[in-house]
Design an enzyme around this catalytic site. Sequence first.
Site, PDB file in Angstrom:
ATOM      1  N   THR A 111     -17.843  -1.488  -0.149  1.00 28.21           N
ATOM      2  CA  THR A 111     -18.210  -2.908  -0.112  1.00 28.21           C
ATOM      3  C   THR A 111     -16.943  -3.698   0.217  1.00 28.21           C
ATOM      4  OG1 THR A 111     -17.736  -3.295  -2.449  1.00 28.21           O
ATOM      5  CG2 THR A 111     -19.967  -2.578  -1.899  1.00 28.21           C
TER       6      THR A 111
ATOM      7  N   ARG B 217     -18.713   4.093 -11.959  1.00 23.14           N
ATOM      8  CA  ARG B 217     -17.395   3.470 -12.002  1.00 23.14           C
ATOM      9  C   ARG B 217     -16.525   4.109 -13.087  1.00 23.14           C
ATOM     10  NH1 ARG B 217     -20.808  -1.027 -10.936  1.00 23.14           N
ATOM     11  NH2 ARG B 217     -20.445  -1.795  -8.844  1.00 23.14           N
TER      12      ARG B 217
ATOM     13  N   ASP C   2       0.869  -1.182   0.000  1.00 28.21           N
ATOM     14  CA  ASP C   2       0.000   0.000   0.000  1.00 28.21           C
ATOM     15  C   ASP C   2       0.901   1.224   0.000  1.00 28.21           C
ATOM     16  OD1 ASP C   2      -3.239   0.378   0.744  1.00 28.21           O
ATOM     17  OD2 ASP C   2      -1.991   2.137   1.147  1.00 28.21           O
ATOM     18  N   ALA C   3       0.311   2.353  -0.376  1.00 27.99           N
ATOM     19  CA  ALA C   3       1.094   3.587  -0.393  1.00 27.99           C
ATOM     20  C   ALA C   3       1.189   4.211   0.994  1.00 27.99           C
ATOM     21  CB  ALA C   3       0.455   4.568  -1.382  1.00 27.99           C
ATOM     22  N   LEU C   4       0.337   3.793   1.938  1.00 32.97           N
ATOM     23  CA  LEU C   4       0.328   4.388   3.282  1.00 32.97           C
ATOM     24  C   LEU C   4       1.050   3.448   4.251  1.00 32.97           C
ATOM     25  CD1 LEU C   4      -3.460   5.428   3.368  1.00 32.97           C
ATOM     26  CD2 LEU C   4      -1.486   6.859   2.743  1.00 32.97           C
ATOM     27  N   PRO C   5       2.311   3.763   4.637  1.00 32.44           N
ATOM     28  CA  PRO C   5       3.116   2.806   5.396  1.00 32.44           C
ATOM     29  C   PRO C   5       2.526   2.430   6.757  1.00 32.44           C
ATOM     30  CG  PRO C   5       4.303   4.900   5.093  1.00 32.44           C
ATOM     31  CD  PRO C   5       3.044   4.989   4.297  1.00 32.44           C
TER      32      PRO C   5
ATOM     33  N   ASN D 238     -11.909  -0.533  -9.712  1.00 36.27           N
ATOM     34  CA  ASN D 238     -12.894  -0.085 -10.694  1.00 36.27           C
ATOM     35  C   ASN D 238     -12.446   1.150 -11.466  1.00 36.27           C
ATOM     36  OD1 ASN D 238     -15.162  -1.814 -10.668  1.00 36.27           O
ATOM     37  ND2 ASN D 238     -15.658  -1.113  -8.606  1.00 36.27           N
TER      38      ASN D 238
ATOM     39  N   LYS E 207      -0.675   2.516   7.881  1.00 37.40           N
ATOM     40  CA  LYS E 207      -1.882   1.705   7.712  1.00 37.40           C
ATOM     41  C   LYS E 207      -1.503   0.276   7.290  1.00 37.40           C
ATOM     42  CE  LYS E 207      -5.797   1.407   4.516  1.00 37.40           C
ATOM     43  NZ  LYS E 207      -6.718   0.756   5.426  1.00 37.40           N
TER      44      LYS E 207
ATOM     45  N   ARG F 279     -11.340   5.261  -4.190  1.00 39.53           N
ATOM     46  CA  ARG F 279     -12.594   4.567  -3.875  1.00 39.53           C
ATOM     47  C   ARG F 279     -13.776   5.266  -4.546  1.00 39.53           C
ATOM     48  NH1 ARG F 279     -14.345   4.473   2.137  1.00 39.53           N
ATOM     49  NH2 ARG F 279     -12.172   3.922   2.476  1.00 39.53           N
TER      50      ARG F 279
ATOM     51  N   HIS G 138     -18.960  -4.994 -15.663  1.00 41.24           N
ATOM     52  CA  HIS G 138     -19.250  -4.974 -14.230  1.00 41.24           C
ATOM     53  C   HIS G 138     -19.757  -3.564 -13.946  1.00 41.24           C
ATOM     54  CE1 HIS G 138     -18.896  -5.112  -9.893  1.00 41.24           C
ATOM     55  NE2 HIS G 138     -18.004  -4.150  -9.896  1.00 41.24           N
TER      56      HIS G 138
ATOM     57  N   ARG H 212     -24.542 -11.879  -6.487  1.00 43.26           N
ATOM     58  CA  ARG H 212     -25.716 -11.106  -6.044  1.00 43.26           C
ATOM     59  C   ARG H 212     -26.972 -11.621  -6.759  1.00 43.26           C
ATOM     60  NH1 ARG H 212     -22.205  -5.819  -6.618  1.00 43.26           N
ATOM     61  NH2 ARG H 212     -21.533  -5.561  -4.462  1.00 43.26           N
TER      62      ARG H 212
HETATM   63  P1  6V0 Z   1      -9.833   1.960  -0.179  1.00 41.03           P
HETATM   64  O1  6V0 Z   1     -10.286   1.440   1.139  1.00 41.03           O
HETATM   65  O2  6V0 Z   1      -9.725   3.433  -0.397  1.00 41.03           O
HETATM   66  O3  6V0 Z   1      -8.445   1.235  -0.524  1.00 41.03           O
HETATM   67  C1  6V0 Z   1      -7.636   1.575  -1.596  1.00 41.03           C
HETATM   68  C2  6V0 Z   1      -6.216   1.441  -1.115  1.00 41.03           C
HETATM   69  O4  6V0 Z   1      -5.336   1.654  -2.225  1.00 41.03           O
HETATM   70  C3  6V0 Z   1      -5.861   2.474  -0.030  1.00 41.03           C
HETATM   71  O5  6V0 Z   1      -5.404   1.811   1.143  1.00 41.03           O
HETATM   72  C4  6V0 Z   1      -4.764   3.288  -0.695  1.00 41.03           C
HETATM   73  O6  6V0 Z   1      -3.787   3.772   0.237  1.00 41.03           O
HETATM   74  C5  6V0 Z   1      -4.195   2.275  -1.678  1.00 41.03           C
HETATM   75  N1  6V0 Z   1      -3.349   2.884  -2.704  1.00 41.03           N
HETATM   76  C6  6V0 Z   1      -3.507   4.069  -3.319  1.00 41.03           C
HETATM   77  N2  6V0 Z   1      -2.471   4.286  -4.156  1.00 41.03           N
HETATM   78  C7  6V0 Z   1      -1.664   3.205  -4.083  1.00 41.03           C
HETATM   79  C8  6V0 Z   1      -0.453   2.830  -4.709  1.00 41.03           C
HETATM   80  N3  6V0 Z   1       0.135   3.633  -5.621  1.00 41.03           N
HETATM   81  N4  6V0 Z   1       0.097   1.636  -4.379  1.00 41.03           N
HETATM   82  C9  6V0 Z   1      -0.474   0.847  -3.470  1.00 41.03           C
HETATM   83  N5  6V0 Z   1      -1.626   1.152  -2.851  1.00 41.03           N
HETATM   84  C10 6V0 Z   1      -2.215   2.311  -3.151  1.00 41.03           C
HETATM   85  O7  6V0 Z   1     -10.809   1.434  -1.346  1.00 41.03           O
HETATM   86  P2  6V0 Z   1     -11.581   0.031  -1.367  1.00 41.03           P
HETATM   87  O8  6V0 Z   1     -10.673  -0.997  -0.820  1.00 41.03           O
HETATM   88  O9  6V0 Z   1     -12.934   0.222  -0.812  1.00 41.03           O
HETATM   89  O10 6V0 Z   1     -11.745  -0.195  -2.949  1.00 41.03           O
HETATM   90  C11 6V0 Z   1     -10.617  -0.486  -3.765  1.00 41.03           C
HETATM   91  C12 6V0 Z   1     -11.031  -0.601  -5.235  1.00 41.03           C
HETATM   92  O11 6V0 Z   1     -11.817  -1.772  -5.419  1.00 41.03           O
HETATM   93  C13 6V0 Z   1     -11.892   0.565  -5.734  1.00 41.03           C
HETATM   94  O12 6V0 Z   1     -11.455   0.909  -7.036  1.00 41.03           O
HETATM   95  C14 6V0 Z   1     -13.291  -0.028  -5.768  1.00 41.03           C
HETATM   96  O13 6V0 Z   1     -14.151   0.636  -6.663  1.00 41.03           O
HETATM   97  C15 6V0 Z   1     -12.955  -1.438  -6.206  1.00 41.03           C
HETATM   98  N6  6V0 Z   1     -14.003  -2.442  -5.985  1.00 41.03           N
HETATM   99  C16 6V0 Z   1     -14.189  -3.352  -6.968  1.00 41.03           C
HETATM  100  C17 6V0 Z   1     -15.149  -4.342  -6.855  1.00 41.03           C
HETATM  101  C18 6V0 Z   1     -15.345  -5.316  -7.976  1.00 41.03           C
HETATM  102  O14 6V0 Z   1     -16.313  -6.113  -7.970  1.00 41.03           O
HETATM  103  N7  6V0 Z   1     -14.484  -5.318  -8.973  1.00 41.03           N
HETATM  104  C19 6V0 Z   1     -15.929  -4.437  -5.682  1.00 41.03           C
HETATM  105  C20 6V0 Z   1     -15.701  -3.559  -4.673  1.00 41.03           C
HETATM  106  C21 6V0 Z   1     -14.749  -2.466  -4.766  1.00 41.03           C
END
Ligand code: 6V0
Length: 333
Positions: free
Chosen positions: A247, A105, A51-54, A137, A56, A98, A192, A168
Amino acid sequence: FRPVADDSPPTPSAAHRRLTKVSVIGAGNVGMAIAQTILTQNLADEIALVDALPDKLRGEALDLQHAAAFLPRVRIVSDTDAAVTRNSDLVVITAGARQIPGETRLNLLQRNVALYRKIVPPVAEHSPEALLLVVSNPVDVLTYVAWKLSGFPASRVIGSGTNLDSSRFRFLIAEHLDVNAQDVQAYMVGEHGDSSVAIWSSISVGGMPAFKSLRDSHLNFDEEALEGIRRAVVGGAYEVIGLKGYTSWAIGYSVASLAASLLRDQRRVHPVSVLASGFHGISDGHDVFLSLPARLGRAGILGVAEMDLTEAEAAQLRRSAKTLWENCQLLGL
Ligand code: 6V0
């Protein structure tokens, strides 16, 4: 199934590890739900989190490690540097901006393409033989982006696609008929998201074609109920995001089921985002990824089903393909 890849699993070389390594890029809600489901289902010997946030990232890794006494022995490593993913068998990419309540999307696209330009090339370099599973997404376009940026064959770049939408769909049909969702065979295909296509004609319950017989007997499966189910499937993600902000659990199980089919060479059929050119009248020259039922094994996408679609279903699929193709063209990859 039209074969798309040699379906023999890669032959292990002398130096090849027999341990299975899964990397999850993006330790957010979705990435962590995926990591923990993979962990509890004993699908990996090593899990690498990026992840980019060390802080977390370290917190999430420690929190999982602290469950060691209750879980199979799995090495959990984490780093902001993609080098930690070296020699992965499967890399799941969930990093991304997100989706915020009400955002489509496709609106996420430009933000996430910029991220993928940073993420995919080093991941591909560190694990040149890996399977790439894209979750962020808009998943269909980003699967195309990951394919282009990785240089991997299309059989090794897979989008989680409508595997979740189909779950679903199966859940809602099962509720409607009061049966177990695992006995409902039903597919959502295409994009999707908002234009995903419900394949009503192929629904079966316990091996019996459900749609035709229920319709013929006018049992509680009328047009209104069908439309309600389709709307609930398409609106499912928006509803959950509206209620809890994101989600996580269902996508975690959905991706773990894909990981199991791939890593364990299960040859199960899942609707996932695949290179769909040449299927159902989608132009051969249009490199577009969307979901079709595909047979998954250790080599990735082994084959893609030639479904028996109605003309209306095929036309809807081509419309989605056209929209996705236009979006991909704007990216200049
Ligand atoms: P979130 O909780 O904001 O997590 C995203 C993570 O990505 C964060 O922890 C960021 O720090 C991290 N991040 C950002 N930049 C970088 C980087 N350069 N390198 C590494 N990590 C990084 O979002 P959430 O986990 O809720 O969703 C993540 C993605 O999944 C989103 O694009 C959603 O739209 C997608 N989803 C896709 C689904 C599907 O069916 N395909 C379903 C649910 C969500």
